[in-house]
Motif scaffolding. Structure first.
Motif, short mmCIF file in Angstrom:
data_model
loop_
_atom_site.label_atom_id
_atom_site.label_comp_id
_atom_site.label_asym_id
_atom_site.label_seq_id
_atom_site.Cartn_x
_atom_site.Cartn_y
_atom_site.Cartn_z
N ARG A 1 0.82 -1.20 0.00
CA ARG A 1 0.00 0.00 0.00
C ARG A 1 0.87 1.26 0.00
NH1 ARG A 1 -3.04 -3.09 3.77
NH2 ARG A 1 -2.07 -1.94 5.50
N THR A 2 1.94 1.24 0.80
CA THR A 2 2.82 2.41 0.87
C THR A 2 3.50 2.67 -0.47
OG1 THR A 2 3.23 2.00 3.23
CG2 THR A 2 4.79 3.43 2.07
N ILE A 3 3.99 1.60 -1.09
CA ILE A 3 4.63 1.76 -2.40
C ILE A 3 3.63 2.27 -3.43
CG2 ILE A 3 5.73 0.52 -4.32
CD1 ILE A 3 6.96 -1.35 -2.24
N GLY A 4 2.40 1.77 -3.35
CA GLY A 4 1.37 2.24 -4.27
C GLY A 4 1.09 3.73 -4.10
N GLU A 5 1.01 4.16 -2.82
CA GLU A 5 0.78 5.60 -2.57
C GLU A 5 1.95 6.44 -3.06
OE1 GLU A 5 0.09 5.86 1.59
OE2 GLU A 5 -1.87 4.87 1.53
N LEU A 6 3.19 5.93 -2.88
CA LEU A 6 4.37 6.65 -3.36
C LEU A 6 4.35 6.77 -4.87
CD1 LEU A 6 7.16 7.91 -2.91
CD2 LEU A 6 8.12 5.60 -2.91
N GLN A 7 4.03 5.68 -5.55
CA GLN A 7 3.99 5.71 -7.02
C GLN A 7 2.90 6.65 -7.51
OE1 GLN A 7 3.62 1.48 -7.86
NE2 GLN A 7 5.72 1.44 -8.64
N ARG A 8 1.73 6.60 -6.86
CA ARG A 8 0.65 7.49 -7.28
C ARG A 8 1.03 8.95 -7.02
NH1 ARG A 8 -2.35 3.09 -5.33
NH2 ARG A 8 -2.41 3.92 -3.22
N GLY A 9 1.71 9.21 -5.89
CA GLY A 9 2.13 10.58 -5.61
C GLY A 9 3.13 11.09 -6.63
N LEU A 10 4.11 10.26 -6.98
CA LEU A 10 5.10 10.67 -7.98
C LEU A 10 4.46 10.84 -9.35
CD1 LEU A 10 8.09 8.40 -6.91
CD2 LEU A 10 7.92 10.88 -6.68
N THR A 11 3.49 9.97 -9.64
CA THR A 11 2.79 10.11 -10.91
C THR A 11 2.03 11.42 -10.98
OG1 THR A 11 2.56 7.70 -11.10
CG2 THR A 11 1.08 9.04 -12.44
#
Length: 722
Positions: free
Chosen positions: A261-271
């Motif tokens: 979940r954390t990695i997903g949030e990080l990727q979405r934030g960078l996107t």
């Protein structure tokens, strides 16, 4: 220059001035950095030249967007810097501090330009600049000292007693840094996958331990088993350790899920950081349609919906040409003359509507007109008369299939071609471009009501869904949007039937240099730009979400591959380019859309290249040329421009002179040695319109040299010069 002379509408001018402010902050930061790096010592010739160059660029950009006071201040600062190069002004230990105060004051002025009191600030900056240029001159008034802002923001109360909100702060970050962070986030994803594999091994060990314990328990239950007490004690300890291992493994699985979940949030934030709103794309569309109106006299207006829809800036840049082509198509084919519209009960002015919306991880762009619609009967006849379809196929096809053929066959409804439309190339290029972005194009039309083109493509170019498969022990991928089915291919088959259609078979094991065995193989059905084929593979792994990485300079020349990804075990997996697969499967009859990739696009005036290190000027020139019907590409310096001319041929080149990497004169000299550009019209825009530069321009066959600030009137006069 007054705003009346600028010839930009209010939205364009606001956007250009915002770009200028951002650009000016960077230029002033460059000056500050160079000054502080030198300390009290005289700046090197290189440092002084760079400070003068960015200040000179600032002056030209300010004039282009009508900020005359900033033009004057930039000119004064440039002259002051030049005086140090001539040693007419001494560089003292206080000079560096004074220059930093001036750049800080200019930043403050940029934030308040046009507001009450801003001219007083400008006057103070003039005095500061005059003091370093002429240190013996007594200033008329002493400038206010620069005061560091307080650490805590102070909010002034508004009229209703509520605090006035702070202006939004912006952080400028190079795109490469965002890409690096996105790559690091991808590495975290791979690390998570590797941890999952280790946890699966632990679960397997736990099951094996449970079986061992059960075997020991069974042994204890047998009569006559020796050392029963010791074995019983060991069995109890084994049971305790097995339970602890199971609990630890379950906890690890929970933590892995939290990490996911954390990695997903990080990727979405960078996107999201890479995202741009549809507003800029719509602004380009408005400029393009205005140019079309002027060129054709067609009565049409633009309506936009969903301006706040966000998608990757890289996607937005690639969509400029497709949107331009669809607008031209609507004007050429869809919009009726006013009298015809009136007879049909429509307003005399047609409407083109562009809608943007997000559908999950996809961007949906719909471009609709309220014109005459597509005559499917006429298109059916054109498909037959041009030899694209047989009469039997045309007779059996429904309207949806006929409209889909418009995207892939290169057939135009019009029998004659002019500079606007009629060759059937442009729509194919729309599908080609969207397909390369991992998307698809659909068209629908109702006679007498209008036509809609729907573009569906990923919001970002960094993440994609892909079909993974094995060939020769290696794992490869193809973007999911181009995979329409899977099948089985018989040994030795060159054609196979999929959904009642005969498709060519492409043997990937042979294409990729692996050993080929004559046997039944799984097949992946691939479709691109209206052409389909079946690729044989050893094993289909299945769909996965992948992070797309560029190939890098070593593998870039291998055109069969579009990119790469990395597996959870750290292995590189190559992504095959569907366009290259289609070219190999259909060598004798390439689609018109793909064949058109190597030809120049059909445009009203031509394709122009604007070369300037000021983004504000590049955008302003794009607007001015776009109104005259040009498709415009831009480059930030001569080196980038040379790279672009290797791939495309341009009908006009507009360039600045003073730029980093490669200047304007050097760029022109190299282009004149290329037989494709020996006679191409070239226009120079510069603030240094001196006799020596004019002589060099004439020697290089330059059509015109235009002094900045540039205006539309100056530009048109330069284009008309012979």
């Amino acid at each position: 220059m007054s705003e009346l002379d600028l010839d930009f509408d209010a939205d364009e001018l606001a956007m250009l001035r915002q770009l200028f402010r951002s650009e000016a902050q960077e230029a002033l930061e460059t000056v500050t950095t160079r000054v502080l790096a030198g300390g009290a010592a005289n700046p090197s010739a290189e440092a002084l030249t760079e400070m003068m160059r960015v200040t000179h660029t600032l002056k030209g950009a300010a004039g282009t967007v009508g900020l005359n006071t900033m033009v004057d201040l930039s000119h004064r600062l440039e002259s002051a810097l030049a005086s140090f190069g001539r040693e007419s002004s001494p560089w003292t230990p206080q000079t560096a501090d004074q220059l930093v105060e001036i750049t800080d004051a200019l930043r403050a002025y940029l934030d308040q330009a046009g507001e009450p009191g801003s001219e007083d600030t400008a006057d103070a900056i003039r005095d500061q600049i005059d003091q370093i240029a002429r240190p013996n001159r007594r200033p008329q008034s002493l400038p206010p000292p620069f005061v560091e802002p307080p650490p805590e923001p102070v909010l002034e109360p508004a009229a209703d007693g509520a605090p006035t909100p702070e202006p939004k702060a912006w952080l400028r970050v190079e795109p490469e840094r965002i890409d690096d962070l996105m790559s690091s986030a991808g590495e975290l994803l791979f690390d998570r996958t590797r941890i999952e594999r280790r946890v699966q091994l632990l679960r397997t060990l736990a099951r094996d331990l449970a079986r061992t314990r059960q075997s020991l328990r069974d042994t204890l239950d047998e009569p006559g088993t020796p050392n029963r007490a010791a074995l019983g004690e060991a069995e109890g300890e084994l049971a305790s350790q097995a339970a602890l291992l199971s609990q630890t493994t379950a906890a690890l699985l929970d933590e892995i899920e939290a990490l996911r979940r954390t990695i997903g949030e990080l990727q979405r934030g960078l996107t999201r950081i890479r995202m741009d709103s549809a507003r800029n794309l719509f602004l380009h569309a408005a400029r393009t349609l205005r140019a079309l109106r002027r060129a054709t006299g067609v009565h049409v207006e633009l309506r936009t919906l969903g301006e706040d829809t966000e998608f990757d800036k890289a996607v937005a840049e690639q969509l400029v040409d497709p949107i331009t082509q669809l607008l031209r198509n609507a004007v050429a084919h869809g919009v009726e003359p006013p009298a015809e519209r009136l007879a049909r009960g429509k307003p005399t002015t047609a409407t083109i509507t562009i809608r943007a919306r997000q559908d999950g991880n996809l961007l949906v762009l719909e471009l609709s007109d309220d014109g005459r619609g597509i005559d499917t009967a006429a298109l059916r006849d054109r498909l037959v008369t041009t030899g694209r379809w047989s009469a039997t196929r045309a007779e059996l096809a429904n309207d949806s299939e006929i409209l889909d053929a418009l995207l892939g066959t290169g057939v135009s409804i019009r029998g004659d071609a002019d500079e606007l439309a009629g060759r059937g190339i442009g729509i194919g290029l729309v599908r080609e471009t969207v397909s390369k972005l991992g998307g698809e194009v659909k068209v629908s039309s109702t006679a007498g009501r209008g036509t809609t083109f729907s573009l569906r493509l990923p919001l970002s170019t960094a993440l994609a869904q892909a079909m993974l498969f094995k060939v020769g022990g290696q794992v490869y991928a193809i973007p999911n949007v181009h995979v329409i089915d899977t099948t089985t291919v018989e040994p030795g088959a060159v054609l196979t039937t999929v959904r009642h259609e005969q498709l060519p078979v492409l043997r990937l094991e042979q294409l990729l240099g692996h050993t080929s065995v004559l046997e039944r193989r799984p097949g992946v059905v691939v479709s691109f730009a209206g052409k389909s084929l079946v690729c044989t593979v050893d094993k289909i792994v299945g769909p996965r979400e992948i992070i797309i990485k560029p190939l890098g300079p070593l593998l870039a020349p291998l055109t069969l591959y579009a990119g790469a990804t990395i597996s959870g075990s750290g292995k590189v997996q190559l992504i095959l380019d569907p366009a290259q697969l289609v070219r190999r499967a259909h060598p004798g009859a390439p689609s018109e859309a793909m064949a058109a990739l190597d030809s120049a696009p059909v445009v009203l005036a031509g394709r122009a290249l604007v070369v300037d290190d000021s983004r504000a000027i590049r955008e302003a020139m794009t607007s001015m040329l776009g109104r005259e019907g040009w498709i415009v590409d831009v480059a930030e310096d001569g080196a980038r421009a040379l790279q672009m001319t290797q791939r495309l041929r341009y009908d006009l080149i507009v360039t600045d002179l003073e730029m980093p990497e490669l200047g304007g004169f050097d760029l022109i000299a190299r282009l004149r040695k290329d037989e494709r550009f020996t006679s191409t019209p070239i226009v120079i825009i510069t603030s240094r319109a001196n006799p020596e530069h004019r002589r060099r321009a004439r020697d290089l066959g330059v059509r015109a040299l235009v002094a900045k600030p540039i205006t539309r009137r100056k530009l048109l006069e330069a284009l008309a010069a012979r």
